[in-house]
Design an enzyme around this catalytic site. Structure first.
Site: not given
Length: 279
Positions: A58, A205
């Site tokens: 990231y 998720p």
């Protein structure tokens, strides 16, 4: 944080709340966006989140630096977990899998510096590099653990066979695979984690867009006065006690909604309707 979801002990001893936060979406550039990102990271902790997920990938460590700027010195009980094993080519500038021991060691050293810690409490291998023997990749992480620079080791995006093979080299405290209400490809991996008491951290998720468009999810959300995203997260939390979702957002309103999902109770009939869904 007292929630319906409760807590889980990663590796048997590292207690975290069962709804974490994925920091991937936080912007790391300068200016107002960075200030807003720092505010969101701090809000997550203020709302009771005790597990924040980041990675070398990231921003090449920029996300780790942002979290340290926002949260260091870290509150008692706050876990910042990071991942290594994806590197940028010096020749092409492209990101790719790189599990060579020297690369993993260098990325861990960088993470220690960027996060301003002496030990990473949970370090995950971002992906298994097929060009490097798995035993060599995990052996390097095991050596770092033995040196006191890493406390617990996890894996990301692995199969049941890879998880079993990894356990021959080192104890595995967590697995981070893609998994949600409408994407259950890694159900066998979740089952293996549940059988071993290994933390399962589903990334992505929530099936973005798809959950809200699904009629059953929308109906359950309306019945509970909740959002489809909250229903999806509540379903995950009830799927297995080893599940620790890490939804990510850069929006403080969405963050608060996500955290509130830990207090959402699905009835048995509602859960059965959701269980019956397929992608």
């Amino acid at each position: 944080m007292t929630t319906v979801a409760g807590t889980f002990r990663i590796g048997g001893d590292l207690e975290v709340g069962r709804l974490g936060f994925g920091a991937m979406h936080l912007p790391t550039g300068p200016g107002a966006d960075r200030a807003a990102a720092i505010a969101v990271a701090r809000l997550a902790v203020d709302l009771g989140v005790t597990l924040i997920d980041t990675a070398h990938l990231y921003g090449g460590g920029a996300n780790e630096e942002l979290l340290a700027e926002a949260l260091h010195p870290y509150a008692d009980g706050l876990l910042i977990t990071t991942k290594v094993g994806v590197a940028r080519s010096a020749d092409t500038g492209e990101w790719g899998l790189d599990g060579r021991p020297e690369v993993l060691r260098d990325q861990v050293e960088q993470a220690l510096r960027r996060l301003r810690v002496e030990r990473i409490e949970l370090l995950q291998l971002h992906r298994v590099d097929p060009a490097t023997p798995l035993a060599d990749q995990l052996g390097a992480l095991r050596d770092l653990r033995d040196e006191g620079k890493v406390a617990r080791i996890g894996l990301s995006e692995v199969s049941v066979d890879e998880l079993s093979l990894a356990r021959e080299t080192v104890d595995i405290a967590s697995v981070q695979n893609r998994y949600n209400l409408l994407d259950r490809e890694h159900e066998p991996v979740l089952a293996a984690c549940a059988a071993a008491g290994t933390a399962f951290l589903p990334w992505r998720p929530v099936a973005h867009g798809a959950a809200g468009a699904n009629t059953v999810v929308a109906e359950v959300a309306a019945e509970l006065g909740a959002t489809p995203t909250q229903v999806s997260l509540a379903w995950l939390l009830g799927r297995s006690p080893v599940v620790v979702p890490i939804p990510g957002t850069a929006d403080p309103v969405h963050l608060a909604e996500n955290v509130a999902a830990a207090r959402l109770n699905l009835s048995a009939p509602q859960r059965a309707r959701l269980d019956a869904l397929t992608a």
